[in-house]
Design an enzyme around this catalytic site. Structure first.
Site, PDB file in Angstrom:
ATOM      1  N   GLY A  15     -53.715  27.018  62.105  1.00 51.67           N
ATOM      2  CA  GLY A  15     -55.165  26.913  61.575  1.00 51.67           C
ATOM      3  C   GLY A  15     -55.445  27.057  60.104  1.00 51.67           C
ATOM      4  O   GLY A  15     -54.566  26.661  59.445  1.00 51.67           O
ATOM      5  N   TYR A 142     -68.898  37.747  68.246  1.00 54.80           N
ATOM      6  CA  TYR A 142     -68.270  36.954  67.342  1.00 54.80           C
ATOM      7  C   TYR A 142     -69.179  36.979  65.840  1.00 54.80           C
ATOM      8  O   TYR A 142     -68.736  37.117  64.803  1.00 54.80           O
ATOM      9  CB  TYR A 142     -67.829  35.473  67.540  1.00 54.80           C
ATOM     10  CG  TYR A 142     -67.160  34.691  66.803  1.00 54.80           C
ATOM     11  CD1 TYR A 142     -65.915  34.926  66.169  1.00 54.80           C
ATOM     12  CD2 TYR A 142     -67.606  33.718  65.817  1.00 54.80           C
ATOM     13  CE1 TYR A 142     -65.155  34.275  65.314  1.00 54.80           C
ATOM     14  CE2 TYR A 142     -67.002  32.932  64.925  1.00 54.80           C
ATOM     15  CZ  TYR A 142     -65.494  33.358  64.857  1.00 54.80           C
ATOM     16  OH  TYR A 142     -64.944  32.394  63.961  1.00 54.80           O
TER      17      TYR A 142
END
Length: 236
Positions: A15, A142
């Site tokens: 990623g 998160y």
């Protein structure tokens, strides 16, 4: 050609982290990459380490320093998600995300700053997220971890600035990676419709912002949050 710099990227096997590592390798820098599962890009020094394991992290730093010299550029990128709505979110869901995304980044910065202080130069770059400032349902843990990086970076910018060390944040929006590939087509379309540029980012576009923050051109930029989100988080 400038002399190669010593760069450490966490979570550099896939990623965004992989794209960042590849971008520095292409610049001719000496890049070390931490990964939990292996698969670092070609040309990088691969170091097996989980950022939640303090001893493994110290060993990784030592190996990188032995190979490339003191870390001059740190990119704290390793991150995980454990998404669920607040009332279903367990203590473990909260603790694991904070431990990796926030505490891991703190440990990295503290360790890297030691060498940077001695060298009287350095760049610390945290990879946050548009979600850290915009918020997102099902991502209380998160979002908290990613917004925490902003406060951390700005405190470090004030603390380390006199030693010629900058601390900045890159906040990507939705990027074409393994993490977003799990979304359904309907979810992807819903997100895309909110992005002014109407598309997801390529990981290389995030890497471009990181590369700039590490360059001489950004020597006077510190405590900044740079969004690479297609306009999704404007004003947040």
């Amino acid at each position: 050609m400038n002399s190669p710099r010593s760069v450490l990227v966490t979570g550099g096997n896939r990623g965004i982290g992989r794209a960042i590592a590849e971008a520095f390798i292409a610049e001719g820098d000496n890049v070390a990459v931490t990964t939990r599962s292996g698969g670092a890009p070609e040309g990088a020094l691969e170091l097996k380490a989980d950022v939640t394991d303090a001893a493994a992290l110290e060993a990784a730093f030592k190996a990188a320093e032995e190979a490339h010299g003191p870390i001059e550029i740190l990119i704290a990128n390793a991150g995980i998600t454990a998404d669920t709505l607040l009332l279903r979110m367990s203590d473990e869901d909260w603790d694991s995300v904070i431990a990796t995304n926030l505490t891991g980044s703190f440990r990295l910065a503290r360790r890297a700053a030691k060498g940077m202080m001695r060298q009287r130069k350095g760049r610390i770059i945290f990879i946050s997220s548009v979600v850290g400032l915009l918020g997102s349902p099902g991502q209380v843990n998160y979002a908290a971890s990613k917004s925490g990086l902003v406060g951390m970076a700005r405190s470090l910018a004030r603390e380390l600035g006199p030693r010629n060390i900058t601390a900045n944040v890159v906040a990507p929006g939705y990027v074409d990676t393994d993490m977003t590939s799990v979304l359904s087509d309907e979810q992807k379309e819903g997100i895309r419709s909110q992005i002014p540029l109407g598309r997801y980012a390529d990981p290389a576009e995030v890497a471009g912002a990181v590369l700039w923050l590490a360059s001489p051109s950004a020597a006077y930029v510190t405590g900044a949050v740079i969004p690479v989100d297609g306009g999704l988080g404007m004003g947040h």
